[in-house]
Design an enzyme around this catalytic site. Sequence first.
Site, mmCIF file in Angstrom:
data_model
loop_
_atom_site.group_PDB
_atom_site.id
_atom_site.type_symbol
_atom_site.label_atom_id
_atom_site.label_comp_id
_atom_site.label_asym_id
_atom_site.label_seq_id
_atom_site.Cartn_x
_atom_site.Cartn_y
_atom_site.Cartn_z
ATOM 1 N N ASP A 105 -41.048 -43.625 -48.910
ATOM 2 C CA ASP A 105 -41.569 -44.685 -49.786
ATOM 3 C C ASP A 105 -42.074 -45.921 -49.057
ATOM 4 O OD1 ASP A 105 -40.902 -43.234 -52.000
ATOM 5 O OD2 ASP A 105 -38.910 -44.118 -52.191
ATOM 6 N N GLN A 160 -60.123 -31.668 -30.723
ATOM 7 C CA GLN A 160 -59.390 -32.939 -30.683
ATOM 8 C C GLN A 160 -60.100 -34.087 -31.398
ATOM 9 O OE1 GLN A 160 -57.477 -33.324 -26.488
ATOM 10 N NE2 GLN A 160 -58.853 -31.585 -26.450
ATOM 11 N N GLN A 216 -44.931 -34.352 -51.904
ATOM 12 C CA GLN A 216 -45.037 -35.583 -51.110
ATOM 13 C C GLN A 216 -43.915 -35.741 -50.091
ATOM 14 O OE1 GLN A 216 -46.228 -39.008 -53.951
ATOM 15 N NE2 GLN A 216 -45.633 -37.301 -55.229
ATOM 16 N N MET A 259 -45.235 -40.861 -55.776
ATOM 17 C CA MET A 259 -43.863 -41.379 -55.738
ATOM 18 C C MET A 259 -43.862 -42.881 -55.465
ATOM 19 S SD MET A 259 -41.564 -38.469 -53.943
ATOM 20 C CE MET A 259 -41.048 -37.015 -54.845
ATOM 21 N N GLY A 260 -42.762 -43.510 -55.783
ATOM 22 C CA GLY A 260 -42.610 -44.955 -55.559
ATOM 23 C C GLY A 260 -42.131 -45.637 -56.827
ATOM 24 N N SER A 311 -37.714 -42.893 -44.719
ATOM 25 C CA SER A 311 -37.974 -42.799 -46.158
ATOM 26 C C SER A 311 -39.466 -42.608 -46.360
ATOM 27 C CB SER A 311 -37.526 -44.104 -46.825
ATOM 28 O OG SER A 311 -38.130 -44.229 -48.086
HETATM 29 P P1 ATP Z 1 -34.735 -42.887 -50.448
HETATM 30 O O1 ATP Z 1 -35.551 -44.077 -50.051
HETATM 31 O O2 ATP Z 1 -35.310 -41.627 -49.992
HETATM 32 O O3 ATP Z 1 -34.322 -42.873 -51.882
HETATM 33 P P2 ATP Z 1 -32.188 -44.006 -49.894
HETATM 34 O O4 ATP Z 1 -31.410 -44.149 -48.645
HETATM 35 O O5 ATP Z 1 -32.652 -45.261 -50.528
HETATM 36 O O6 ATP Z 1 -33.374 -43.022 -49.601
HETATM 37 P P3 ATP Z 1 -30.168 -43.630 -51.941
HETATM 38 O O7 ATP Z 1 -29.891 -42.468 -52.810
HETATM 39 O O8 ATP Z 1 -30.448 -44.927 -52.569
HETATM 40 O O9 ATP Z 1 -31.341 -43.170 -50.965
HETATM 41 O O10 ATP Z 1 -28.919 -43.843 -50.949
HETATM 42 C C1 ATP Z 1 -28.408 -42.759 -50.195
HETATM 43 C C2 ATP Z 1 -26.900 -42.860 -50.119
HETATM 44 O O11 ATP Z 1 -26.532 -44.094 -49.497
HETATM 45 C C3 ATP Z 1 -26.215 -42.902 -51.472
HETATM 46 O O12 ATP Z 1 -26.037 -41.619 -52.004
HETATM 47 C C4 ATP Z 1 -24.892 -43.548 -51.111
HETATM 48 O O13 ATP Z 1 -24.033 -42.617 -50.522
HETATM 49 C C5 ATP Z 1 -25.309 -44.568 -50.053
HETATM 50 N N1 ATP Z 1 -25.517 -45.883 -50.705
HETATM 51 C C6 ATP Z 1 -26.610 -46.310 -51.337
HETATM 52 N N2 ATP Z 1 -26.450 -47.550 -51.806
HETATM 53 C C7 ATP Z 1 -25.206 -47.913 -51.465
HETATM 54 C C8 ATP Z 1 -24.410 -49.094 -51.638
HETATM 55 N N3 ATP Z 1 -24.890 -50.152 -52.281
HETATM 56 N N4 ATP Z 1 -23.155 -49.085 -51.138
HETATM 57 C C9 ATP Z 1 -22.674 -48.028 -50.485
HETATM 58 N N5 ATP Z 1 -23.372 -46.909 -50.277
HETATM 59 C C10 ATP Z 1 -24.598 -46.831 -50.752
#
Ligand code: ATP
Length: 775
Positions: free
Chosen positions: A164, A676, A298, A206-207, A162
């Site tokens: 973030d 380097q 980003q 972002m964040g 990620s």
């Molecule tokens: P980023 O940090 O880049 O946002 P992330 O993994 O936090 O990445 P999310 O969109 O929150 O991104 O989650 C990605 C996928 O993980 C979701 O689309 C969903 O399919 C699954 N997911 C997220 N939260 C849950 C949950 N609580 N239960 C089941 N599946 C989940």
Amino acid sequence: MAPVTNGEASKPRKRIAVMTSGGDAPGMNGAVRAVVRMTLQENCEAYAVMEGYQGLVEGGDWIKQMEWADVRGWLSEGGTLIGTARCQDFRERPGRLRAAKNMIEKGINGLVICGGDGSLTGADTFRKEWPSLLSQLASSKEITAAEQEEYKFLNIVGLVGSIDNDFADTDATIGCYSSLGRICEAVDYIDATAFSHQRAFVIEVMGRHCGWLALMAGVSTGADYVFIPENPPPEDWEAHMCDIIKNHRALGKRKTIVIVAEGAHDRDLNKISPTKVKDLLSGPLKLDTRITTLGHVQRGGQACAYDRQMSTLQGVEAVRAVLDAKPGDASHFISVVENKIVRKPLLEAVATTQAVAEAIENKDFDKAVSLRGDEFKEYYDAYMTTTATEDAGQLLPESKRMNIGIIHVGAPAGGMNSATRSAVAYCLSRGHKPWAIHNGFPGLVRHHKDEPIGSVRLVDWLEVEGWISKGGSEIGTNRDLPSKVGLAETAACFKEWKIDGLFIIGGFEAYSALSEMRKGQAEHPPFRIPMVLLPATISNNVPGTEYSVGSDTCLNALVGYCDAIKQSASASRRRIFVVETQGGRSGYIATMAGLAIGALAVYTPEEGIDLAMLGRDIEHLRESFATDKGQTRGGKLILNSEHASATYTTQVIADMIKEESHGRFESRFAIPGHVQQGGTPSPMDRVRAVRLAVKCIQKLEGYADSDKTPEVQMKDEDTMSVIGITGASVVFNSMKRLEAEETDWKDRRPLNESWLAYKKIVDTLSGRPKPMDCC
Ligand code: ATP
């Protein structure tokens, strides 16, 4: 589906799948490559789940078997080549039920998921529900009782991918330093125009729930003010921000940079938007102010060297964790603490990550910051002390204020200036006098009256303010040791300038200089003062630390160089480059660059080169070209450390390869040389330099106004020390102990080099034959 066996009738071969999920992050491809290749090396089958959880829910062709060559060249590709998606279906139990069925249908019994906090929360839910999902599938006859028994344990391992850096219990997520790199690049560009027009810029990064990117962007660009969700500014933030900026302008600063995290808010959780900030800057402060929203830039594109190394090492560790998992074990994710890769329980980390969000919602900001971890807190404190220079509350009483000398020794390294800047800013905030010693020890002993600006002089905040992003050494550096310019003369200068604490920044020469002064304490009383060395060298060969400032900048420069020359062979695709790396008698740079670019072989001074080794590698090359069906995007690379062998030089190796290829491929050699040293320091070198430099000055000031006489202090071994990152900790090592126990003086490197184990991983992932494979 019938289990595949690896020849032993009763033992099913493991099938390990890897997927990327959530927002794409640079380094995800490196993780997939490492998981696939490590899985195959462990004699298991590798699968990739396409498009994140959607692929798992859809099954069939969305879950694809992967071969060794399928991931060739992936380290240098941005985004994720197996796709990612936000999948609503997986959030609901029916979706997860289909996913479980698809996994069993494919015979997959290990799953590595690379994603952010959402993806890993989903993974944790999936693991918790797994037994009940299997019961449901068995009762509806979608799987057999035998399958239910065989797959009753789900081995799931998380990799935090990620930009973030929002997941708890790890210092860095895969992708966050690449993203920080893009932000720094953009702010560096904006800086130039802001300076020219004396403008203010409000930059949104972002964040939504995590301020890591904003905070670290602030630290690494020397921004004037930063807004992050975990630690909102004081109640009267408008006045607080305006006072700091007014003060910086009054000191002579021509530009103003304010970084705002997307999720910034005040202490009552009211959003702080870039527009609100701009209105204050252009209103009461009358600054010509612009807003820049960096947006998807980003996401980063190609991964930086650190993300390529980390994703590779963590991918390897993830496969090991899947294979080590025993029935009933909790699921793990792979974390990095300082410099150490560790497995940690997924459940607790998910809970802590959620607790940060809750703490913010409950306005318990101290808790939110502390849940983000010690490193985050230290960066925050370092940022605040080095930006709010007029905060009288930080000043020490007169008796505790010191004359602190700052000196650079050895070759330049990216981040030396960043360290100097933050040391000076910290000194000023505490009331110490920061004396810059120009041009190392020769500069010190040269009589200052002959120098137009003086070779030892006080520096002020404005002078160093812009040094955070400057490469090289602004105060000048020199390799000569005190013994060369005269120990007595050096000591006399310390006395003349009343130096009562010395901050040394440099590599092995700096280390040797500190050693000489320590040994000279008995004869030369002015050396009986606290001294601390911050290792800064591209070679990363200073005992007492696994990380030297500048080594990351060097790796980024080297990786960029290698990417470019690899690319140059994209037309012919049948070319091998032998690239010579610097690093003195340490193979660190070659090995870490080898990890980051996927080198076919790395030659190091520690291991040396022999004819049999070259023979095996040439044979390996022949096979590699023979099986390449165009997957290599560009040429192949071998890295040769400059001192690996006096006989088999880089050119000789390239010539031998050419001769032995019998016209089937060509070879070239390349020597990047001083490229380097890198230009602009990398964000990692900047932020670490800031944090470690502040710690160094804090260490020195611990001796201020000490009851101990210099003679007693001299006997305290810790008075002269080296700061280092070793494993999961930041430590000060006593110079006396390091000299005696950890230094290979002949080869100018630590006796035990922590990274040596990584060399094997480079070999494993390139499929390099081991000596016994050929016997
Ligand atoms: P980023 O940090 O880049 O946002 P992330 O993994 O936090 O990445 P999310 O969109 O929150 O991104 O989650 C990605 C996928 O993980 C979701 O689309 C969903 O399919 C699954 N997911 C997220 N939260 C849950 C949950 N609580 N239960 C089941 N599946 C989940």
